[in-house]
Motif scaffolding. Structure first.
Motif, short mmCIF file in Angstrom:
data_model
loop_
_atom_site.label_atom_id
_atom_site.label_comp_id
_atom_site.label_asym_id
_atom_site.label_seq_id
_atom_site.Cartn_x
_atom_site.Cartn_y
_atom_site.Cartn_z
N LEU A 186 0.82 -1.21 0.00
CA LEU A 186 0.00 0.00 0.00
C LEU A 186 0.86 1.26 0.00
CD1 LEU A 186 -2.82 -1.00 2.53
CD2 LEU A 186 -2.93 -0.96 0.04
N ILE A 187 1.96 1.23 0.75
CA ILE A 187 2.85 2.41 0.81
C ILE A 187 3.44 2.71 -0.57
CG2 ILE A 187 5.07 3.23 1.72
CD1 ILE A 187 4.41 1.79 4.33
N VAL A 188 3.80 1.67 -1.29
CA VAL A 188 4.40 1.86 -2.61
C VAL A 188 3.33 2.13 -3.67
CG1 VAL A 188 5.73 0.74 -4.45
CG2 VAL A 188 6.42 0.46 -2.05
N ALA A 189 2.22 1.40 -3.58
CA ALA A 189 1.21 1.48 -4.65
C ALA A 189 0.35 2.73 -4.59
CB ALA A 189 0.31 0.24 -4.61
N TYR A 190 0.05 3.22 -3.38
CA TYR A 190 -0.87 4.35 -3.28
C TYR A 190 -0.38 5.59 -4.05
CZ TYR A 190 -3.76 8.12 -1.52
OH TYR A 190 -4.59 9.21 -1.44
N PRO A 191 0.86 6.05 -3.82
CA PRO A 191 1.30 7.21 -4.60
C PRO A 191 1.37 6.94 -6.10
CG PRO A 191 3.11 6.30 -3.30
CD PRO A 191 1.87 5.64 -2.83
N CYS A 192 1.70 5.68 -6.47
CA CYS A 192 1.73 5.35 -7.90
C CYS A 192 0.34 5.49 -8.53
CB CYS A 192 2.24 3.92 -8.10
SG CYS A 192 3.99 3.69 -7.74
N ARG A 198 -2.29 7.07 -7.16
CA ARG A 198 -2.87 8.39 -6.92
C ARG A 198 -2.38 9.41 -7.94
NH1 ARG A 198 -5.18 12.25 -6.61
NH2 ARG A 198 -5.96 13.49 -4.86
N PHE A 199 -1.12 9.29 -8.33
CA PHE A 199 -0.53 10.26 -9.26
C PHE A 199 -0.35 9.68 -10.67
CE2 PHE A 199 1.02 11.52 -5.01
CZ PHE A 199 0.44 12.78 -4.94
N ARG A 200 -1.11 8.63 -10.95
CA ARG A 200 -1.18 8.06 -12.30
C ARG A 200 0.19 7.61 -12.84
NH1 ARG A 200 -5.90 9.38 -15.10
NH2 ARG A 200 -7.59 9.58 -13.60
N ILE A 201 0.95 6.95 -11.99
CA ILE A 201 2.21 6.36 -12.46
C ILE A 201 1.87 4.97 -13.00
CG2 ILE A 201 4.52 5.57 -11.79
CD1 ILE A 201 4.48 7.65 -9.58
N THR A 202 1.84 4.85 -14.30
CA THR A 202 1.39 3.61 -14.93
C THR A 202 2.42 3.14 -15.96
OG1 THR A 202 0.17 4.88 -16.59
CG2 THR A 202 -1.04 4.21 -14.61
N GLY A 203 2.09 2.01 -16.61
CA GLY A 203 2.93 1.51 -17.68
C GLY A 203 4.33 1.15 -17.21
N HIS A 204 5.32 1.50 -18.03
CA HIS A 204 6.69 1.10 -17.71
C HIS A 204 7.23 1.82 -16.48
CE1 HIS A 204 6.66 4.28 -20.77
NE2 HIS A 204 7.72 4.77 -20.17
N TYR A 205 6.65 2.99 -16.14
CA TYR A 205 7.08 3.68 -14.92
C TYR A 205 6.68 2.88 -13.68
CZ TYR A 205 7.88 7.67 -18.00
OH TYR A 205 8.34 8.48 -19.00
N PHE A 206 5.47 2.30 -13.71
CA PHE A 206 5.04 1.46 -12.59
C PHE A 206 5.91 0.21 -12.49
CE2 PHE A 206 2.31 -2.02 -10.97
CZ PHE A 206 2.04 -1.51 -9.71
#
Length: 336
Positions: free
Chosen positions: A95-101, A103-111
């Motif tokens: 949850l700590i890692v995934a929530y900011p990803c 919440r701020f639309r960090i998707t695709g290869h950035y995720f």
């Protein structure tokens, strides 16, 4: 009772009967490994089938294994309590890692890169704290005194571990099936197609992604803890790190990430491949399985993107075309 349910019940009865009919220790050992890793691969596929490609699941598996073993060795906390605590630890980290990803639309290869970093960090922490974890040399849970095997979740009988692994494997399939039949599946499919459109339709994008990620992380941590208790030896290379995460990706994709039993097919391939290489070449083949995984992964992505089981199911369901030259001819009706 429909045919599909009856088939599942018969298959389950056969699987339960296996250790009572065939008690060869080596064969049971291979089947236990297949079932535990099938559960781990199923855990990854819960996220992967919706386009959330994670390379951090090796970290969750490592947390499940090491937290359970450390609590038992240093504090005497039984794995019956240590395993839930390790799952909670993995869930909180997810949850700590995934929530900011999310919440701020960090998707695709950035995720993917974020999860890759997570896996690497967990691996480095385990290696750096070698005074407690044994580092790269590995770690062994303490053997329980005679008569306390149940409390320590330590069993010498392969049949007992087979039944435990079988029960956990079935739970994994039930969770996969429950998600497949829930509204979360439709929400996640909409999100994977277009997040903005899904949000406009009323889908809580962040909450749905977090739900799937949390379930996947908890299950992966459980698989790591069970692997540790069964093998009674763990190391960063076997339960944590990038290599383990890539192995999960390979197995799920090769077996069929969109089919409930796809990860199980992938587990059969990975475990048997590793065993064949070990028996045939011994220590000379260390690391060869990762090379084979990489080559096969590329080939399957190009030629069989739905994996072995997914492609077989598509082939069975697709209508057979009549041979050329035997097409049904339509005879025009003559006008009066």
């Amino acid at each position: 009772m429909n045919r599909q349910l009856a088939g599942w019940i018969v298959a389950l009865i056969v699987l339960v009967a296996v250790p009572f009919v065939h008690r060869d220790p080596y064969h049971l050992h291979i089947m236990v490994l297949i079932l535990i890793w099938s559960f781990a691969y199923t855990s990854w596929s819960i996220m992967g089938r919706f386009g959330l490609v994670s390379l951090g699941h090796g970290g969750f598996m490592g947390i499940g294994a090491y937290v359970t073993a450390l609590l038992w060795n240093h504090l005497g906390i039984t794995p019956w309590i240590g395993i839930p605590l390790s799952m909670v630890t993995a869930g909180v980290l997810a949850l700590i890692v995934a929530y900011p990803c999310f919440r701020f639309r960090i998707t695709g290869h950035y995720f993917v890169l974020v999860t890759l970093a997570l896996s690497g960090i967990v691996l480095q922490v385990i290696t750096a704290t070698r005074d407690y974890t044994g580092g790269s040399l590995g770690y062994t849970p303490q053997r329980a005194p005679s008569g306390r095997g149940l409390i320590a979740l330590q069993f010498d009988d392969k049949a007992t571990w087979y039944l435990i692994a079988l029960a956990v494997w079935v739970v994994g399939l039930v969770v996969w099936r429950a998600i497949d039949r829930s509204m979360s599946r439709h929400a996640m499919e909409a999100i994977s197609e277009d997040e903005d459109a899904a949000a406009a339709a009323g889908v809580n994008v962040t909450a749905e992604k977090l739900k799937i990620t949390l379930i996947s992380a908890l299950m992966t941590a459980l698989s790591g803890a069970l692997y540790c208790q069964y093998q009674m030896f763990i190391s960063p290379d076997t339960v944590s790190g990038i290599a383990v995460s890539l192995q999960m990706v390979f197995a799920a994709i090769v077996g069929g990430v969109y089919v409930a039993l796809g990860p199980t097919v992938g587990a059969v391939i990975t475990i048997l491949l590793a065993e064949v290489l070990r028996i045939s070449f011994g220590t000379k083949a260390v690391g060869w399985d990762n090379l084979v995984y990489g080559v096969l992964l590329v080939l399957f992505i190009i030629f069989l993107p739905k994996g072995i089981l997914g492609s077989v199911i598509d082939l069975i369901k697709s209508p057979r075309k009549p041979p050329r030259g035997h097409e049904q001819q339509t005879v025009p009706i003559a006008r009066r």
